[in-house]
Design an enzyme around this catalytic site. Structure first.
Site, PDB file in Angstrom:
ATOM      1  N   SER A 150       0.877  -1.182   0.000  1.00  0.00           N
ATOM      2  CA  SER A 150       0.000   0.000   0.000  1.00  0.00           C
ATOM      3  C   SER A 150       0.906   1.221   0.000  1.00  0.00           C
ATOM      4  CB  SER A 150      -0.839  -0.009   1.286  1.00  0.00           C
ATOM      5  OG  SER A 150      -1.432   1.252   1.501  1.00  0.00           O
ATOM      6  N   TYR A 163      -1.665  -0.653  10.390  1.00  0.00           N
ATOM      7  CA  TYR A 163      -1.862  -1.145   9.016  1.00  0.00           C
ATOM      8  C   TYR A 163      -0.596  -0.851   8.193  1.00  0.00           C
ATOM      9  CZ  TYR A 163      -3.750  -1.306   4.228  1.00  0.00           C
ATOM     10  OH  TYR A 163      -3.960  -1.575   2.893  1.00  0.00           O
TER      11      TYR A 163
HETATM   12  N1  NAD Z   1      -8.709  -0.515  -1.057  1.00  0.00           N
HETATM   13  C1  NAD Z   1      -7.644   0.225  -0.865  1.00  0.00           C
HETATM   14  O1  NAD Z   1      -7.732   1.466  -0.820  1.00  0.00           O
HETATM   15  C2  NAD Z   1      -6.288  -0.410  -0.723  1.00  0.00           C
HETATM   16  C3  NAD Z   1      -5.175   0.443  -0.745  1.00  0.00           C
HETATM   17  C4  NAD Z   1      -3.913  -0.102  -0.620  1.00  0.00           C
HETATM   18  C5  NAD Z   1      -3.736  -1.463  -0.477  1.00  0.00           C
HETATM   19  N2  NAD Z   1      -4.841  -2.267  -0.445  1.00  0.00           N
HETATM   20  C6  NAD Z   1      -4.583  -3.706  -0.260  1.00  0.00           C
HETATM   21  O2  NAD Z   1      -5.157  -4.429  -1.330  1.00  0.00           O
HETATM   22  C7  NAD Z   1      -5.602  -5.706  -0.869  1.00  0.00           C
HETATM   23  C8  NAD Z   1      -7.069  -5.897  -1.238  1.00  0.00           C
HETATM   24  O3  NAD Z   1      -7.832  -4.843  -0.669  1.00  0.00           O
HETATM   25  P1  NAD Z   1      -9.369  -4.571  -1.016  1.00  0.00           P
HETATM   26  O4  NAD Z   1      -9.557  -3.115  -0.919  1.00  0.00           O
HETATM   27  O5  NAD Z   1      -9.752  -5.290  -2.235  1.00  0.00           O
HETATM   28  O6  NAD Z   1     -10.044  -5.233   0.280  1.00  0.00           O
HETATM   29  P2  NAD Z   1     -11.507  -5.856   0.490  1.00  0.00           P
HETATM   30  O7  NAD Z   1     -11.748  -5.774   1.945  1.00  0.00           O
HETATM   31  O8  NAD Z   1     -12.470  -5.257  -0.454  1.00  0.00           O
HETATM   32  O9  NAD Z   1     -11.286  -7.393   0.076  1.00  0.00           O
HETATM   33  C9  NAD Z   1     -10.378  -8.196   0.793  1.00  0.00           C
HETATM   34  C10 NAD Z   1     -10.697  -9.657   0.577  1.00  0.00           C
HETATM   35  O10 NAD Z   1      -9.768 -10.424   1.371  1.00  0.00           O
HETATM   36  C11 NAD Z   1     -10.476 -11.449   2.035  1.00  0.00           C
HETATM   37  N3  NAD Z   1      -9.785 -11.861   3.256  1.00  0.00           N
HETATM   38  C12 NAD Z   1      -9.681 -11.187   4.423  1.00  0.00           C
HETATM   39  N4  NAD Z   1      -8.999 -11.935   5.327  1.00  0.00           N
HETATM   40  C13 NAD Z   1      -8.670 -13.091   4.702  1.00  0.00           C
HETATM   41  C14 NAD Z   1      -7.977 -14.268   5.096  1.00  0.00           C
HETATM   42  N5  NAD Z   1      -7.492 -14.423   6.339  1.00  0.00           N
HETATM   43  N6  NAD Z   1      -7.802 -15.255   4.182  1.00  0.00           N
HETATM   44  C15 NAD Z   1      -8.296 -15.121   2.924  1.00  0.00           C
HETATM   45  N7  NAD Z   1      -8.991 -14.068   2.504  1.00  0.00           N
HETATM   46  C16 NAD Z   1      -9.165 -13.047   3.382  1.00  0.00           C
HETATM   47  C17 NAD Z   1     -11.857 -10.864   2.317  1.00  0.00           C
HETATM   48  O11 NAD Z   1     -12.826 -11.887   2.527  1.00  0.00           O
HETATM   49  C18 NAD Z   1     -12.108 -10.046   1.049  1.00  0.00           C
HETATM   50  O12 NAD Z   1     -12.766 -10.801   0.057  1.00  0.00           O
HETATM   51  C19 NAD Z   1      -5.330  -5.728   0.635  1.00  0.00           C
HETATM   52  O13 NAD Z   1      -4.108  -6.376   0.885  1.00  0.00           O
HETATM   53  C20 NAD Z   1      -5.236  -4.261   0.981  1.00  0.00           C
HETATM   54  O14 NAD Z   1      -4.477  -4.036   2.143  1.00  0.00           O
HETATM   55  C21 NAD Z   1      -6.102  -1.784  -0.570  1.00  0.00           C
END
Ligand code: NAD
Length: 271
Positions: A150, A163
């Site tokens: 991130s 985080y």
């Molecule tokens: N959305 C943002 O703004 C953003 C920004 C930077 C980084 N990220 C990173 O991108 C990745 C995806 O984020 P997102 O926004 O799509 O999140 P989201 O919450 O929309 O989706 C995350 C998915 O991961 C699954 N998950 C959670 N814990 C789990 C586990 N223990 N085992 C397997 N699956 C699990 C959830 O069920 C969900 O389907 C993450 O690593 C997040 O930190 C997101």
């Protein structure tokens, strides 16, 4: 002649956390680019629904329930890849959780919980992929690992301490594993992907958190503040913006990249 460096034709990809948000977009994008996609998520129903939809559109996608923090689950998923395609070329270590809050109000148990998912998953996934993809491994044809970090793993953001600490660890683990795998001639590239604020369930939690820590009076004010003052391009990212960057890192177009960090953030970290 057409340039097919970005194609994923003939490759087998495992995408974790594919039941929602960025992971689901990666599953769709990779399948559309020709990969056979195993879509995993702790939420089995959600990822089954996605796989049904994509298979219905003619793509090769299989769903599997998978808790990325559990070592036994990783072993089962790798067995499933062997049964399904006898191969594994791409791992998108995407699953993760967000816990916000002011540092002095975060508890040690929150820190342990977020480490247990966001860091343990990258460690386990990289370890299983390295064993299976290296020349002497079960599948033995090298590969590409993409770790979702991130911008909070690069810069400070209010309310993001624990985080961001996990995402900094993801960045570091990426570089160490990339260099180690290159040194041992595994043919496995490892890169980290650093999204800015993306419009997903998790992305919207950030607005809620800005209100809870007292930085904004409402979620809509938090969104406006971020879009107008912190993101030069003035908008949240779309999941497709990240999926296409992940496709680049997965494909042969990035074959000279390992240990790199690719930032996709509308200019957030450039100011
Ligand atoms: N959305 C943002 O703004 C953003 C920004 C930077 C980084 N990220 C990173 O991108 C990745 C995806 O984020 P997102 O926004 O799509 O999140 P989201 O919450 O929309 O989706 C995350 C998915 O991961 C699954 N998950 C959670 N814990 C789990 C586990 N223990 N085992 C397997 N699956 C699990 C959830 O069920 C969900 O389907 C993450 O690593 C997040 O930190 C997101």
């Amino acid at each position: 002649m057409m340039n097919d460096h970005f194609s994923l034709q003939g490759k087998v990809a495992l995408i974790t956390g594919a039941g929602n948000g960025i992971g689901a977009a990666c599953a769709r994008c990779f399948a559309q680019s020709g990969a056979a996609v195993m879509a995993s998520d702790i939420n089995g129903e959600r990822v089954e629904a996605l796989a049904r939809e994509l298979v219905g559109e003619g793509f090769e996608v299989k769903a599997i329930q998978h808790d990325v923090a559990k070592e036994d689950d990783w072993a089962r998923v790798v067995d499933a890849l062997a049964d399904w395609h006898d191969g594994w070329d791409i791992l998108v270590n995407n699953a993760g959780i967000y816990i916000g809050g002011k540092l002095e109000e975060n508890s040690l148990s929150q820190l342990h919980r977020i480490n247990g998912i966001n860091i343990d998953s990258i460690f386990l996934g990289t370890q299983f992929a390295a064993s299976a993809m290296q020349p002497d491994g079960r599948f033995g044809r090298g590969g590409s690992i993409i770790n979702l970090s991130s911008i909070a793993g690069l810069i400070g953001v209010p309310g993001h301490s624990i985080y961001g600490a996990t995402k900094g660890a993801v960045r570091s683990l990426t570089k160490h594993s990339a260099v180690e795998f290159a040194a041992f001639g595994y043919g496995i590239r490892v890169n980290s992907l650093h999204p800015g604020l993306i419009a997903t369930e998790m992305g919207y939690l950030v607005f809620k958190d800005f209100v809870e820590v007292g930085l904004a009076s409402s979620e809509s004010e938090a969104q406006k503040m971020l879009e107008n003052q912190m993101i030069p391009m003035g908008r949240l990212g779309d999941v497709q913006d990240i999926a296409l960057a992940a496709q680049f890192l997965a494909s042969d177009a990035s074959s000279y990249m390992t240990g790199s960090e690719l930032t996709v953030d509308g200019g957030f970290t450039a100011t």
